[in-house]
Design a protein around this motif. Structure first.
Motif, mmCIF file in Angstrom:
data_model
loop_
_atom_site.group_PDB
_atom_site.id
_atom_site.type_symbol
_atom_site.label_atom_id
_atom_site.label_comp_id
_atom_site.label_asym_id
_atom_site.label_seq_id
_atom_site.Cartn_x
_atom_site.Cartn_y
_atom_site.Cartn_z
ATOM 1 N N VAL A 1 18.258 -17.604 -1.197
ATOM 2 C CA VAL A 1 17.782 -17.781 -2.582
ATOM 3 C C VAL A 1 16.447 -18.538 -2.575
ATOM 4 C CG1 VAL A 1 18.233 -18.917 -4.793
ATOM 5 C CG2 VAL A 1 20.089 -17.720 -3.611
ATOM 6 N N ILE A 2 16.391 -19.613 -1.795
ATOM 7 C CA ILE A 2 15.159 -20.417 -1.735
ATOM 8 C C ILE A 2 14.022 -19.598 -1.140
ATOM 9 C CG2 ILE A 2 14.116 -22.460 -0.648
ATOM 10 C CD1 ILE A 2 16.873 -23.832 -0.940
ATOM 11 N N ARG A 3 14.337 -18.817 -0.133
ATOM 12 C CA ARG A 3 13.314 -17.966 0.502
ATOM 13 C C ARG A 3 12.761 -16.957 -0.505
ATOM 14 N NH1 ARG A 3 9.565 -16.337 4.041
ATOM 15 N NH2 ARG A 3 9.724 -14.181 4.657
ATOM 16 N N LEU A 4 13.660 -16.303 -1.257
ATOM 17 C CA LEU A 4 13.204 -15.287 -2.223
ATOM 18 C C LEU A 4 12.339 -15.940 -3.302
ATOM 19 C CD1 LEU A 4 16.375 -13.031 -2.550
ATOM 20 C CD2 LEU A 4 14.298 -12.628 -1.212
ATOM 21 N N GLU A 5 12.717 -17.141 -3.707
ATOM 22 C CA GLU A 5 11.921 -17.851 -4.725
ATOM 23 C C GLU A 5 10.522 -18.152 -4.182
ATOM 24 O OE1 GLU A 5 11.767 -18.608 -8.496
ATOM 25 O OE2 GLU A 5 13.713 -18.091 -7.604
ATOM 26 N N SER A 6 10.465 -18.500 -2.895
ATOM 27 C CA SER A 6 9.164 -18.862 -2.296
ATOM 28 C C SER A 6 8.244 -17.644 -2.179
ATOM 29 C CB SER A 6 9.368 -19.496 -0.921
ATOM 30 O OG SER A 6 9.650 -18.490 0.037
ATOM 31 N N LEU A 7 8.842 -16.450 -2.210
ATOM 32 C CA LEU A 7 8.024 -15.246 -2.070
ATOM 33 C C LEU A 7 7.420 -14.791 -3.408
ATOM 34 C CD1 LEU A 7 10.241 -13.173 0.436
ATOM 35 C CD2 LEU A 7 8.146 -14.464 0.920
ATOM 36 N N ARG A 8 7.881 -15.422 -4.523
ATOM 37 C CA ARG A 8 7.320 -15.073 -5.830
ATOM 38 C C ARG A 8 5.939 -15.702 -5.988
ATOM 39 N NH1 ARG A 8 11.954 -14.018 -9.446
ATOM 40 N NH2 ARG A 8 10.878 -14.948 -11.206
ATOM 41 N N PRO B 1 3.226 -18.144 -7.273
ATOM 42 C CA PRO B 1 3.472 -19.566 -7.579
ATOM 43 C C PRO B 1 3.798 -19.812 -9.051
ATOM 44 C CG PRO B 1 1.582 -19.353 -6.123
ATOM 45 C CD PRO B 1 2.010 -17.946 -6.465
ATOM 46 N N GLU B 2 3.119 -19.118 -9.980
ATOM 47 C CA GLU B 2 3.357 -19.396 -11.404
ATOM 48 C C GLU B 2 4.701 -18.827 -11.883
ATOM 49 O OE1 GLU B 2 0.985 -17.578 -10.110
ATOM 50 O OE2 GLU B 2 0.978 -15.585 -11.035
ATOM 51 N N GLN B 3 5.327 -17.983 -11.063
ATOM 52 C CA GLN B 3 6.623 -17.411 -11.469
ATOM 53 C C GLN B 3 7.802 -18.115 -10.807
ATOM 54 O OE1 GLN B 3 6.336 -13.257 -10.524
ATOM 55 N NE2 GLN B 3 5.127 -12.786 -12.338
#
Ligand SMILES: N[C@@H](CCC(=O)N[C@@H](CS)C(=O)NCC(=O)O)C(=O)O
Length: 202
Positions: free
Chosen positions: A107-114, A116-118
Motif C-alpha cells: 500500500v505504501i509503495r503504491l502511494e509513493s508511485l502516485r 506527489p500532489e495526489q
C-alpha cells in the motif's frame, strides 16, 4: 510444475524459497502480471503472482495456498507442522504476520508511485504504524530464539525473511535492524542460506 512470478515479488519469493528448500523440481517463469502478453491473468483470475501451474494445467494461487500445497509434496524438510495443531497454527500465524507486513508495505509503495500532489498521507501513516507494530511483535517473539517456531527451519522463517528483505528493498529508512536486534540476527542467519541468496531481488 512452473511458478510464475516476478523477480521482486516477495510473495513469489516465499513460494520460491519453499521450492528450493524442499528441492522440488520446477521452473521459475518471470511473468509480471501487468506486462502486455502476461499469461498470469488468464491463469489466475485475480491477476496476481505467484501463480503455480501444475503439469495437468491446474493453477494454484495465493502464496499461502501454494506454500501449503508444496509442503505436502514431501517431508524433507517439513515446513508446516502436521501433527501438532498449536505448532501448525503458530507457523501459519507467522506467515499471516509476514504477509500482513507485505500487504501494508505494498500500500505504501503504491502511494509513493502516485504524483506527489495526489499522495494521501493517511494510508501511509496507518500502514506504517501496522508495520511497526508487527515488527515489534516479531522481535518480541524471536528474542532468545534461533527459529520462529520450534528448533528447525519452517515456513514461518521463510515468510518473515521475505517480509524483512522486502522492507530492505522498498523502505530502507525503516531501520528495522537498528530498532530490533533479534530481527537483525535472524536476517543474518537467513541471508546465509543458499535459497535466500539465490532469490535476492535486484
Ligand atoms: N495474497 C497474495 C498477494 C499477491 C500479490 O499481491 N502479488 C502482487 C505482486 S507482489 C501482484 O501480483 N500484484 C498484481 C499486479 O502487480 O498487477 C499472495 O499471497 O499470493
Amino acid at each position: 510444475m512452473k511458478l510464475l512470478g516476478s523477480a521482486t515479488s516477495p510473495y513469489a519469493r516465499k513460494a520460491r524459497l519453499v521450492l528450493l528448500e524442499k528441492r522440488l523440481p520446477h521452473e521459475f517463469v518471470v511473468d509480471p502480471p501487468r506486462e502486455p502478453g502476461s499469461q498470469v491473468p488468464r491463469l489466475n483470475p485475480l491477476g496476481r503472482v505467484p501463480a503455480l501451474l501444475l503439469d495437468d494445467g491446474t493453477c494454484v494461487f495465493d502464496s499461502p495456498v501454494i506454500c501449503e500445497y508444496l509442503d505436502g509434496l514431501g517431508d524433507d524438510p517439513v515446513l508446516v507442522p502436521r501433527a501438532d495443531p498449536l505448532a501448525r497454527m503458530r507457523v501459519k500465524r507467522w506467515e499471516a504476520l509476514a504477509d500482513g507486513i507485505l500487504d501494508s508495505a505494498v500500500v505504501i509503495r503504491l502511494e509513493s508511485l502516485r504524483a506527489p500532489e495526489q499522495r494521501d498521507p493517511a494510508p501511509v501513516a496507518l500502514h506504517g504504524a501496522a508495520i511497526d507494530r508487527a515488527l515489534a511483535f516479531a522481535a518480541s517473539q524471536l528474542a532468545g530464539r534461533t527459529w520462529c517456531e520450534g528448533d528447525a527451519l519452517t515456513l514461518a522463517d521463510l515468510a518473515l525473511a521475505c517480509a524483512l528483505l522486502y522492507l530492505d528493498l522498498r523502505q530502507p529508512e525503516r531501520d528495522w535492524r537498528g530498532r530490533h536486534p533479534p530481527l537483525r540476527d535472524f536476517a543474518a542467519l537467513m541471508l546465509a542460506r543458499e535459497s535466500v541468496r539465490a532469490t535476492l531481488a535486484t
